[in-house]
Scaffold this active site. Structure first.
Site, mmCIF file in Angstrom:
data_model
loop_
_atom_site.group_PDB
_atom_site.id
_atom_site.type_symbol
_atom_site.label_atom_id
_atom_site.label_comp_id
_atom_site.label_asym_id
_atom_site.label_seq_id
_atom_site.Cartn_x
_atom_site.Cartn_y
_atom_site.Cartn_z
ATOM 1 N N ASN A 13 5.587 40.120 50.723
ATOM 2 C CA ASN A 13 6.543 39.133 50.211
ATOM 3 C C ASN A 13 5.686 37.984 49.693
ATOM 4 O O ASN A 13 5.158 37.198 50.493
ATOM 5 C CB ASN A 13 7.447 38.587 51.329
ATOM 6 C CG ASN A 13 8.571 39.528 51.725
ATOM 7 O OD1 ASN A 13 9.733 39.274 51.466
ATOM 8 N ND2 ASN A 13 8.210 40.610 52.391
ATOM 9 N N ASN A 21 4.745 40.365 63.028
ATOM 10 C CA ASN A 21 5.067 40.893 61.705
ATOM 11 C C ASN A 21 4.496 42.306 61.679
ATOM 12 O O ASN A 21 3.273 42.481 61.650
ATOM 13 C CB ASN A 21 4.451 40.002 60.630
ATOM 14 C CG ASN A 21 4.935 40.348 59.240
ATOM 15 O OD1 ASN A 21 5.361 41.465 58.980
ATOM 16 N ND2 ASN A 21 4.850 39.392 58.330
ATOM 17 N N CYS A 52 0.844 42.396 53.610
ATOM 18 C CA CYS A 52 0.807 41.208 52.752
ATOM 19 C C CYS A 52 -0.549 40.516 52.706
ATOM 20 O O CYS A 52 -1.479 41.008 52.091
ATOM 21 C CB CYS A 52 1.922 40.244 53.170
ATOM 22 S SG CYS A 52 2.276 38.975 51.930
ATOM 23 N N GLU A 85 4.955 31.540 59.128
ATOM 24 C CA GLU A 85 4.593 32.732 59.903
ATOM 25 C C GLU A 85 3.836 32.372 61.176
ATOM 26 O O GLU A 85 3.993 33.024 62.210
ATOM 27 C CB GLU A 85 3.755 33.688 59.048
ATOM 28 C CG GLU A 85 4.585 34.513 58.083
ATOM 29 C CD GLU A 85 3.789 35.656 57.483
ATOM 30 O OE1 GLU A 85 3.452 36.603 58.232
ATOM 31 O OE2 GLU A 85 3.496 35.596 56.273
ATOM 32 N N GLU A 127 7.031 44.564 53.274
ATOM 33 C CA GLU A 127 6.939 43.718 54.468
ATOM 34 C C GLU A 127 8.323 43.142 54.787
ATOM 35 O O GLU A 127 9.068 42.763 53.888
ATOM 36 C CB GLU A 127 5.969 42.572 54.182
ATOM 37 C CG GLU A 127 5.905 41.493 55.243
ATOM 38 C CD GLU A 127 5.120 40.269 54.786
ATOM 39 O OE1 GLU A 127 4.528 39.593 55.639
ATOM 40 O OE2 GLU A 127 5.109 39.990 53.558
ATOM 41 N N LYS A 160 0.509 42.585 61.730
ATOM 42 C CA LYS A 160 -0.224 41.757 60.770
ATOM 43 C C LYS A 160 -1.221 40.837 61.469
ATOM 44 O O LYS A 160 -0.862 40.093 62.388
ATOM 45 C CB LYS A 160 0.779 40.942 59.952
ATOM 46 C CG LYS A 160 0.187 40.135 58.801
ATOM 47 C CD LYS A 160 1.315 39.500 58.012
ATOM 48 C CE LYS A 160 0.830 38.703 56.832
ATOM 49 N NZ LYS A 160 1.972 38.125 56.071
#
Length: 346
Positions: free
Chosen positions: A221, A110, A196, A148, A47, A128
């Protein structure tokens, strides 16, 4: 009928806030060359591979923030990534790459893409869906933030599985398939991508599984000690890292088993900027939930295994034969209710 593919997780160690993008991509190219030497056909990168995991930081300047995003529809043609795509074409290796995407409309996602060397282009993109963290930093100045929700929007492409050409030599094609035959598990591999935190949500895996997915790939991550984010009880840094690794393995192994598919996880790991510790644990898992290969370091490392996609058939046709055993009339809450609604008190 064996349907073997040699695959690898390309784990990437520490990438600092001021890391030079070209030097980071050079590390990815080195991993791709190592994969070529081992005759790997598919490499999965982590990621947000191209930069440090910048959502740990609060950026006041939009210009500074945008430095960590890739701009444009096709990331493989960008100045930062085109050398990786050229290397992949040279060695006929497919790859999955995670990065921060800024669309032409200015929206941040993302994102990851699947690049097919056979086709010479990106054949699938995923954004994501399950964004963890907060929009505002924690009040505690010593907390490790996860912003995020501040920098990205939830993915809008759904969980769309896709077939990949060129990986299996004896794959059945549409023009040669018998109309009355059962062709399940005989065609080009069916893949799905996650990123993730998505790996922790069984709904994502199940949507892919209902499309016949045989291999799910994802980068991550994951901090080794994110006490503020998870609200976990106090523990030593060693205990916290062990717990984070346990949960990372748990969700990959359990969901691979429950959906009768292989999976590849690839970590961005190590000690970023001298203060952010990320777990490793990149792994390749089979449809019975067993790890076939796992990272041994917390740095740049290629984790390799040969997988046979025909091994998915037992779970898909016996243990988890959805057509015979699923009872969708009982699952209504899953798609009609978001948060928990406790039962009334006695």
């Amino acid at each position: 009928m064996a349907r073997t593919v040699k695959v690898a997780a390309a784990q990437v160690g520490a990438v600092h806030l001021d890391a030079d993008r070209k030097e980071t991509v050079d590390r990815l190219v080195a991993l791709l060359r190592e994969a070529a030497a081992q005759k790997v056909q598919l490499v999965v990168f982590p990621e947000c591979t191209l930069t440090t995991f910048f959502p740990r930081y609060l950026f006041e300047s939009q210009e500074e923030l945008d430095m960590y995003f890739e701009h444009g529809e096709d990331v493989t043609t960008s100045e930062h990534v085109k050398s990786l795509a050229e290397e992949a074409r040279k060695h006929n290796i497919d790859f999955v790459l995670g990065y921060a995407e800024r669309t032409t409309e200015g929206t941040g996602y993302n994102t990851c893409i699947y690049y097919s060397a056979t086709e010479g282009k990106v054949v699938s993109k995923y954004r994501k869906v399950h964004l963890p963290g907060t929009k505002e930093p924690f009040e505690d100045p010593d907390a490790i933030n996860q912003l995020e929700k501040r920098y990205f929007e939830p993915g809008n492409l759904g969980f769309q599985a896709f077939r990949v050409p060129g990986l299996v030599s004896n794959a059945l094609k549409k023009d040669s398939a018998g109309a009355d035959e059962n062709n399940a598990g005989k065609g080009d591999p069916i893949l799905g991508m996650l990123i993730c935190n998505d790996r922790r949500w069984p709904e994502a895996w199940r949507v892919y599984s209902l499309q016949g997915v045989e291999l799910i790939v994802f980068g991550f991550n994951t901090g080794s000690n994110m006490a503020h984010l998870w609200g976990s009880k106090p523990m030593s840094s060693e205990q916290a890292e062990a717990e984070a690794l346990f949960h990372s393995r748990l969700v990959q192994q359990a969901n691979s088993y429950m959906n009768a598919c292989f999976s590849i996880s690839s970590a961005r790991c190590g000690f970023d900027d001298g203060k952010f510790d990320l777990i490793a644990g990149s792994a390749i898992c089979n449809p019975e939930g067993h790890l076939l290969a796992e990272a041994k370091t917390k740095g740049d490392e290629l984790v390799v295994a040969e997988i046979d996609l025909s091994e998915c058939r037992q779970g898909k046709e016996k243990t988890f034969d959805f057509a015979r055993h699923r009872r969708i009339e009982t699952y209504g809450l899953v798609v009609t209710q978001t948060g928990v609604v406790e039962l009334p008190l006695l």
